[in-house]
Design a protein around this motif. Structure first.
Motif, PDB file in Angstrom:
ATOM      1  N   GLY A  63       2.611  -2.733  -4.682  1.00  0.00           N
ATOM      2  CA  GLY A  63       2.246  -2.785  -3.273  1.00  0.00           C
ATOM      3  C   GLY A  63       2.170  -1.430  -2.612  1.00  0.00           C
ATOM      4  O   GLY A  63       1.514  -1.274  -1.581  1.00  0.00           O
ATOM      5  N   ALA A  64       2.837  -0.410  -3.191  1.00  0.00           N
ATOM      6  CA  ALA A  64       2.851   0.914  -2.557  1.00  0.00           C
ATOM      7  C   ALA A  64       1.458   1.516  -2.473  1.00  0.00           C
ATOM      8  O   ALA A  64       1.102   2.157  -1.483  1.00  0.00           O
ATOM      9  N   ASP A  65       0.650   1.294  -3.499  1.00  0.00           N
ATOM     10  CA  ASP A  65      -0.692   1.884  -3.534  1.00  0.00           C
ATOM     11  C   ASP A  65      -1.641   1.233  -2.530  1.00  0.00           C
ATOM     12  O   ASP A  65      -2.732   1.746  -2.294  1.00  0.00           O
ATOM     13  N   ASN A  66      -1.230   0.123  -1.939  1.00  0.00           N
ATOM     14  CA  ASN A  66      -2.097  -0.594  -0.993  1.00  0.00           C
ATOM     15  C   ASN A  66      -1.823  -0.231   0.460  1.00  0.00           C
ATOM     16  O   ASN A  66      -2.427  -0.812   1.367  1.00  0.00           O
ATOM     17  N   VAL A  67      -0.915   0.720   0.697  1.00  0.00           N
ATOM     18  CA  VAL A  67      -0.487   1.039   2.060  1.00  0.00           C
ATOM     19  C   VAL A  67      -0.778   2.498   2.378  1.00  0.00           C
ATOM     20  O   VAL A  67      -0.492   3.386   1.571  1.00  0.00           O
ATOM     21  N   MET A  68      -1.350   2.735   3.540  1.00  0.00           N
ATOM     22  CA  MET A  68      -1.500   4.102   4.059  1.00  0.00           C
ATOM     23  C   MET A  68      -0.675   4.226   5.334  1.00  0.00           C
ATOM     24  O   MET A  68      -0.780   3.398   6.235  1.00  0.00           O
ATOM     25  N   VAL A  69       0.145   5.264   5.396  1.00  0.00           N
ATOM     26  CA  VAL A  69       0.965   5.523   6.570  1.00  0.00           C
ATOM     27  C   VAL A  69       0.345   6.678   7.357  1.00  0.00           C
ATOM     28  O   VAL A  69       0.025   7.728   6.788  1.00  0.00           O
ATOM     29  N   TRP A 120      -3.485  -1.968   3.958  1.00  0.00           N
ATOM     30  CA  TRP A 120      -2.658  -1.956   5.174  1.00  0.00           C
ATOM     31  C   TRP A 120      -2.561  -0.543   5.716  1.00  0.00           C
ATOM     32  O   TRP A 120      -2.414   0.419   4.949  1.00  0.00           O
ATOM     33  N   PHE A 121      -2.616  -0.416   7.037  1.00  0.00           N
ATOM     34  CA  PHE A 121      -2.449   0.863   7.710  1.00  0.00           C
ATOM     35  C   PHE A 121      -1.225   0.745   8.633  1.00  0.00           C
ATOM     36  O   PHE A 121      -1.151  -0.174   9.447  1.00  0.00           O
ATOM     37  N   VAL A 122      -0.299   1.687   8.496  1.00  0.00           N
ATOM     38  CA  VAL A 122       0.937   1.666   9.274  1.00  0.00           C
ATOM     39  C   VAL A 122       1.025   2.949  10.086  1.00  0.00           C
ATOM     40  O   VAL A 122       1.036   4.050   9.519  1.00  0.00           O
ATOM     41  N   VAL A 123       1.062   2.824  11.418  1.00  0.00           N
ATOM     42  CA  VAL A 123       1.145   3.987  12.303  1.00  0.00           C
ATOM     43  C   VAL A 123       2.580   4.161  12.780  1.00  0.00           C
ATOM     44  O   VAL A 123       3.199   3.212  13.278  1.00  0.00           O
ATOM     45  N   ILE A 124       3.110   5.371  12.614  1.00  0.00           N
ATOM     46  CA  ILE A 124       4.432   5.698  13.134  1.00  0.00           C
ATOM     47  C   ILE A 124       4.347   7.024  13.882  1.00  0.00           C
ATOM     48  O   ILE A 124       3.340   7.740  13.788  1.00  0.00           O
ATOM     49  N   GLU A 125       5.398   7.349  14.609  1.00  0.00           N
ATOM     50  CA  GLU A 125       5.484   8.637  15.275  1.00  0.00           C
ATOM     51  C   GLU A 125       6.537   9.502  14.589  1.00  0.00           C
ATOM     52  O   GLU A 125       7.252   9.033  13.697  1.00  0.00           O
ATOM     53  N   TRP A 157      10.876   1.763   3.635  1.00  0.00           N
ATOM     54  CA  TRP A 157       9.759   1.596   2.708  1.00  0.00           C
ATOM     55  C   TRP A 157       9.894   0.301   1.906  1.00  0.00           C
ATOM     56  O   TRP A 157       8.942  -0.456   1.747  1.00  0.00           O
ATOM     57  N   THR A 158      11.071   0.007   1.418  1.00  0.00           N
ATOM     58  CA  THR A 158      11.240  -1.214   0.625  1.00  0.00           C
ATOM     59  C   THR A 158      11.049  -2.462   1.476  1.00  0.00           C
ATOM     60  O   THR A 158      10.369  -3.405   1.075  1.00  0.00           O
ATOM     61  N   ASN A 159      11.621  -2.482   2.684  1.00  0.00           N
ATOM     62  CA  ASN A 159      11.465  -3.656   3.546  1.00  0.00           C
ATOM     63  C   ASN A 159      10.032  -3.825   4.009  1.00  0.00           C
ATOM     64  O   ASN A 159       9.530  -4.943   4.130  1.00  0.00           O
ATOM     65  N   LEU A 160       9.350  -2.701   4.290  1.00  0.00           N
ATOM     66  CA  LEU A 160       7.953  -2.769   4.703  1.00  0.00           C
ATOM     67  C   LEU A 160       7.089  -3.386   3.611  1.00  0.00           C
ATOM     68  O   LEU A 160       6.281  -4.285   3.871  1.00  0.00           O
ATOM     69  N   LEU A 161       7.257  -2.920   2.381  1.00  0.00           N
ATOM     70  CA  LEU A 161       6.450  -3.451   1.278  1.00  0.00           C
ATOM     71  C   LEU A 161       6.708  -4.939   1.071  1.00  0.00           C
ATOM     72  O   LEU A 161       5.773  -5.721   0.831  1.00  0.00           O
ATOM     73  N   TYR A 205       7.764  -7.032   3.340  1.00  0.00           N
ATOM     74  CA  TYR A 205       7.220  -7.718   4.516  1.00  0.00           C
ATOM     75  C   TYR A 205       5.715  -7.944   4.374  1.00  0.00           C
ATOM     76  O   TYR A 205       5.204  -9.043   4.642  1.00  0.00           O
ATOM     77  N   LEU A 206       4.999  -6.933   3.929  1.00  0.00           N
ATOM     78  CA  LEU A 206       3.544  -7.042   3.804  1.00  0.00           C
ATOM     79  C   LEU A 206       3.144  -8.069   2.742  1.00  0.00           C
ATOM     80  O   LEU A 206       2.066  -8.660   2.822  1.00  0.00           O
ATOM     81  N   LYS A 207       4.015  -8.290   1.764  1.00  0.00           N
ATOM     82  CA  LYS A 207       3.728  -9.305   0.747  1.00  0.00           C
ATOM     83  C   LYS A 207       3.706 -10.715   1.327  1.00  0.00           C
ATOM     84  O   LYS A 207       3.164 -11.633   0.707  1.00  0.00           O
ATOM     85  N   THR A 208       4.293 -10.905   2.500  1.00  0.00           N
ATOM     86  CA  THR A 208       4.327 -12.240   3.103  1.00  0.00           C
ATOM     87  C   THR A 208       3.021 -12.571   3.827  1.00  0.00           C
ATOM     88  O   THR A 208       2.883 -13.671   4.359  1.00  0.00           O
TER      89      THR A 208
END
Length: 478
Positions: A81-87, A196-201, A208-212, A214-217
């Motif tokens: 799942g890590a390769d599917n996310v851009m922060v 998935w695109f995740v915007v943070i400040e 990172w583990t919880n985000l990945l 979460y996105l699987k749901t």
């Protein structure tokens, strides 16, 4: 004789060399340099592996002739799942060197795809920092009052001056203009693998583990727009500082609308709207709603408190903890270390909850009263007659024990104990004032402030709260 003597001499020398080499071999452990580790890398064996993988032969260990490289967490970049996310990290040039290093040294070591956006184009070591403002219309950049800092930043960069000296001089005005250009650049340049695109400040911390997990749901082929819900006027939107998530489908729909209308026309319309509004994250919600994409609330999983300011209630306790806001670089690192230890113990398929964060960071600190400490108790404010104003409860109408609560910390604690358990779990006192809190909060030191409080928590009530929520179901939705 001369030939025989020469042969004996050669054999003697040979034997001496053999003994020297043998001695060096036996003493090698005493002089060869040892491996060292400052911190354990995230364990490779905690990443889910295929069952049919067989152990592979290991090459012989090489003798270290130079200090080994620092341990890395490269394995965490390969988690499913890590390769599917851009922060996307949104920051400002004036704070870049104070806040960016903590992210690069922690979470971003595990993020294969990330982009850093600021209000000044530059390189930070080997990392490109994109100017999100550059794509705003030229006439606005050159003339609009919001861009005074932007123009000054360009000047400082040309002159080689320290841009951090401009801190606090208009950064908020620029921030709202970054959203659309930043998203357009990321949405149109990301590879097909990014779903998935995740915007943070810069003052946001994400797990990172919880985000990945979460996105699987969720299904990225559906138009998701997720975040901590906030409201301005009639518009509900995802609060930017807490973290905002867009699925690939939502990104594609937004870019399709822009292409259909024509980029220049579309951009000009939204720039006009932004110029008359306070917040870019709120305007983004309008653009998404215009294309049928409404916010999916994700609070409290994604939310804007820190570990010390959060109210530890049943709303949070068994929810998956994904983000924090207003965190310092030290807190970014502390949360990263906590997560690294959690993964080492539990692997990548078990999320940690707010409850687990509480037990690690807060539990041991609320077992005793604390002096020069404000624990953010605020549900009842008992104020002496001398100090009370029109917004306070009328002192003469308070019960005797409530009036007495303003005289000492012991009496304040007693006032908390005398009310129902669900109405008070903590208190804080200063002469003439007693504040009672029904929710658990930790707060912070006021040692350097002008006003000093004494704070305390009722352990038996805190324990009962924890017992009531033992075994609760993990919450994946806001």
């Amino acid at each position: 004789m001369s030939i025989s003597g020469g042969r004996v001499l050669s054999i003697s020398r040979l034997l001496a060399v053999v003994f020297v080499l043998l001695g060096l071999y036996l003493l090698r452990d005493n002089w060869l340099p040892e491996n060292y580790n400052r911190r354990r890398p995230l364990p490779t064996d905690s990443i889910p592996q295929n069952n049919h993988d067989e152990p592979k032969p290991q090459p012989p260990e090489e003798l270290p002739t130079t200090p080994p490289p620092m341990p890395t967490t490269a394995s965490c970049r390969d988690v499913p799942g890590a390769d599917n996310v851009m922060v996307l990290l949104k920051t400002g040039a004036t704070e870049l060197y104070q806040k960016l290093p903590a992210h690069l040294l922690t979470t971003f070591k595990c993020v294969p795809h990330f982009m850093i956006f600021s209000d000044l184009a530059q390189d930070f070591a080997d990392y490109p920092v994109y100017d999100a403002i550059a794509d705003v219309s030229q006439n606005i950049r050159e003339e609009h009052a919001d861009f005074e800092l932007y123009r000054k930043l360009q000047q400082y960069q040309r002159e080689g001056q320290d841009v951090s000296k401009l801190s606090g001089k208009g950064g908020w005005n620029l921030d709202k203009w970054k959203w659309f250009p930043m998203l357009h650049k990321a949405f149109t340049s990301a590879g097909d693998n990014v779903q998935w695109f995740v915007v943070i400040e810069a003052d946001t911390s994400i797990s990172w583990t919880n985000l990945l997990q979460y996105l699987k749901t969720m299904d990225s082929t559906k138009p998701y727009y997720l975040g901590a819900q906030n409201v301005i006027g009639h518009q509900t939107f995802a609060h930017g500082g807490s973290g905002v998530i867009f699925s690939r489908k939502a990104a594609d729909l937004l870019e399709k609308a822009r292409e259909y209308e024509g980029r220049e026309h579309w951009d000009a319309d939204w720039e006009r709207i932004i110029s008359n509004n306070c917040c870019g994250d709120e305007v983004i919600a309008r653009a998404l709603e215009e294309n049928g994409i409404k916010l999916t609330p994700a609070w409290p999983l994604i939310q804007g408190e820190t570990v010390t300011s959060l109210d530890w209630t049943e709303k949070h306790w068994c929810s998956v903890a994904i983000s924090w806001h207003h965190v310092t670089p030290i807190e970014v690192d502390s949360l990263w270390q906590f997560e690294s230890d959690w993964i080492e113990k539990h692997g990548w398929n078990t999320p940690y909850l707010f409850r687990d964060v509480f037990e690690h960071f807060i539990q041991r600190h609320v077992t005793v009263d604390r002096v020069m400490w404000n624990n953010l108790s605020k549900d009842r404010k008992l104020v002496s007659a001398v100090l009370a104003n029109e917004n306070d409860e009328v002192f003469a109408e308070l019960k005797d024990f409530e009036q007495n609560a303003t005289t000492s910390s012991e009496a304040c604690a007693e006032a908390c104990r005398r009310v129902q358990e669900k109405q008070c779990i903590q208190w804080m006192y200063q002469p003439g004032r007693c504040h009672l809190g029904k929710d658990i909060r930790f707060g912070k030191s006021d040692e350097r402030g002008e006003v000093h409080w004494r704070s305390g928590w009722f352990q038996e009530r805190l324990q009962k709260f924890k017992e009531r929520h033992e075994g609760c179901k993990v919450k994946w939705a806001g």
